[in-house]
Design a protein around this motif. Structure first.
Motif, PDB file in Angstrom:
ATOM      1  N   UNK A   1     -11.945  -1.156 -60.987  1.00  0.00           N
ATOM      2  CA  UNK A   1     -12.723  -0.578 -60.068  1.00  0.00           C
ATOM      3  C   UNK A   1     -12.160   0.547 -58.805  1.00  0.00           C
ATOM      4  N   UNK A   2     -10.409   0.330 -59.080  1.00  0.00           N
ATOM      5  CA  UNK A   2      -9.555   1.355 -58.182  1.00  0.00           C
ATOM      6  C   UNK A   2      -9.267   1.830 -58.785  1.00  0.00           C
ATOM      7  N   UNK A   3      -9.294   2.129 -60.237  1.00  0.00           N
ATOM      8  CA  UNK A   3      -8.841   2.752 -61.034  1.00  0.00           C
ATOM      9  C   UNK A   3     -10.122   4.442 -61.105  1.00  0.00           C
ATOM     10  N   UNK A   4     -11.162   4.059 -60.760  1.00  0.00           N
ATOM     11  CA  UNK A   4     -12.933   4.891 -60.513  1.00  0.00           C
ATOM     12  C   UNK A   4     -12.517   4.811 -59.443  1.00  0.00           C
ATOM     13  N   UNK A   5     -12.541   4.650 -58.260  1.00  0.00           N
ATOM     14  CA  UNK A   5     -12.033   4.822 -56.894  1.00  0.00           C
ATOM     15  C   UNK A   5     -10.650   5.876 -57.006  1.00  0.00           C
ATOM     16  N   UNK A   6      -9.857   5.845 -57.459  1.00  0.00           N
ATOM     17  CA  UNK A   6      -8.760   6.936 -57.178  1.00  0.00           C
ATOM     18  C   UNK A   6      -9.106   8.329 -57.876  1.00  0.00           C
ATOM     19  N   UNK A   7     -10.070   8.219 -59.333  1.00  0.00           N
ATOM     20  CA  UNK A   7      -9.800   9.407 -59.900  1.00  0.00           C
ATOM     21  C   UNK A   7     -10.841  10.485 -58.614  1.00  0.00           C
ATOM     22  N   UNK A   8     -11.777   9.305 -58.424  1.00  0.00           N
ATOM     23  CA  UNK A   8     -13.443   9.484 -57.657  1.00  0.00           C
ATOM     24  C   UNK A   8     -12.480  10.734 -56.076  1.00  0.00           C
ATOM     25  N   UNK A   9     -11.852   9.640 -55.936  1.00  0.00           N
ATOM     26  CA  UNK A   9     -10.770  10.522 -54.426  1.00  0.00           C
ATOM     27  C   UNK A   9     -10.569  11.603 -55.045  1.00  0.00           C
ATOM     28  N   UNK A  10      -9.861  11.347 -55.753  1.00  0.00           N
ATOM     29  CA  UNK A  10      -8.036  12.570 -56.483  1.00  0.00           C
ATOM     30  C   UNK A  10      -9.257  13.730 -56.741  1.00  0.00           C
ATOM     31  N   UNK A  11     -10.469  13.602 -56.794  1.00  0.00           N
ATOM     32  CA  UNK A  11     -11.286  14.336 -57.321  1.00  0.00           C
ATOM     33  C   UNK A  11     -11.904  14.974 -56.050  1.00  0.00           C
TER      34      UNK A  11
ATOM     35  N   UNK B   1     -11.423  19.044 -52.269  1.00  0.00           N
ATOM     36  CA  UNK B   1     -12.231  19.509 -51.393  1.00  0.00           C
ATOM     37  C   UNK B   1     -12.104  19.501 -49.474  1.00  0.00           C
ATOM     38  N   UNK B   2     -11.352  18.326 -49.477  1.00  0.00           N
ATOM     39  CA  UNK B   2     -10.498  18.055 -48.436  1.00  0.00           C
ATOM     40  C   UNK B   2     -11.042  16.144 -47.924  1.00  0.00           C
ATOM     41  N   UNK B   3     -10.795  15.907 -46.270  1.00  0.00           N
ATOM     42  CA  UNK B   3     -10.960  15.125 -46.164  1.00  0.00           C
ATOM     43  C   UNK B   3     -12.257  13.991 -46.285  1.00  0.00           C
ATOM     44  N   UNK B   4     -12.394  12.811 -47.225  1.00  0.00           N
ATOM     45  CA  UNK B   4     -13.008  12.265 -47.589  1.00  0.00           C
ATOM     46  C   UNK B   4     -13.489  10.818 -48.196  1.00  0.00           C
ATOM     47  N   UNK B   5     -14.131  10.100 -47.896  1.00  0.00           N
ATOM     48  CA  UNK B   5     -14.814   8.826 -48.015  1.00  0.00           C
ATOM     49  C   UNK B   5     -14.953   8.291 -49.651  1.00  0.00           C
ATOM     50  N   UNK B   6     -14.670   7.453 -50.024  1.00  0.00           N
ATOM     51  CA  UNK B   6     -15.268   6.893 -51.371  1.00  0.00           C
ATOM     52  C   UNK B   6     -15.849   5.957 -51.363  1.00  0.00           C
ATOM     53  N   UNK B   7     -16.967   5.299 -51.761  1.00  0.00           N
ATOM     54  CA  UNK B   7     -17.328   3.738 -51.716  1.00  0.00           C
ATOM     55  C   UNK B   7     -17.210   3.198 -53.387  1.00  0.00           C
TER      56      UNK B   7
END
Length: 160
Positions: free
Chosen positions: A70-80, A84-90
């Protein structure tokens, strides 16, 4: 991380900064001794040692494997999204299959295929301020021990 900061860092530097942040903010990941091993913009690899993640059978605890995926996918999405800038990922939804026990280091991998899904995600995030991304994560080296599929939703934060 603001957009100008993200543009100055290479992918591995961005990953190291994210690793420090999540280990401070999510105690479970520190207890698991999670490490971000490699990120090149298209592929992310995380790992954790077996000892703090062991079960009563001497193999990796299923909860640790699920957390790592789960955290691998979350980190990947966050890094992507950080491009573009500051973001939130769930994580919006996920499914996983345990295929075989893990008796050594827990190693996960997530990578974009070359279908342009990453560019589509970034374009939608840029235009709408929100986008979702479906990712596959594999735990295991040569033979997968776990397959995970997760849908992540990112939202750009607006600056005041």
């Amino acid at each position: 991380m603001t957009k100008p900061q993200a543009l100055r860092l290479n992918p591995q530097e961005m990953a190291c900064a994210l690793e420090q942040r999540i280990l401070q903010q999510i105690p479970l990941l520190a207890a698991m001794e999670l490490r971000l091993d490699r990120y090149d913009g298209d592929c992310l690899q995380l790992s954790a040692p077996l000892t703090p993640n062991i079960n009563d059978k001497g193999t990796a605890f299923g909860g640790s494997l699920a957390t790592l995926a789960t955290i691998t996918g979350w980190c990947f999405t966050t890094l992507l999204a950080d491009r573009l800038g500051d973001n939130e990922v769930v994580v919006a939804d996920s499914q996983l299959a345990y295929l075989k026990p893990v008796a050594g280091r827990l190693c996960s991998r997530c990578e974009l295929d070359h279908s342009g899904i990453g560019e589509q995600f970034l374009e939608q995030l840029r235009e709408r301020g929100r986008a979702s991304l479906q990712l596959e994560v594999v735990i295991g080296n040569e033979i997968p021990a776990l397959r995970y599929s997760g849908r992540y939703v990112a939202r750009l934060r607006t600056t005041p």
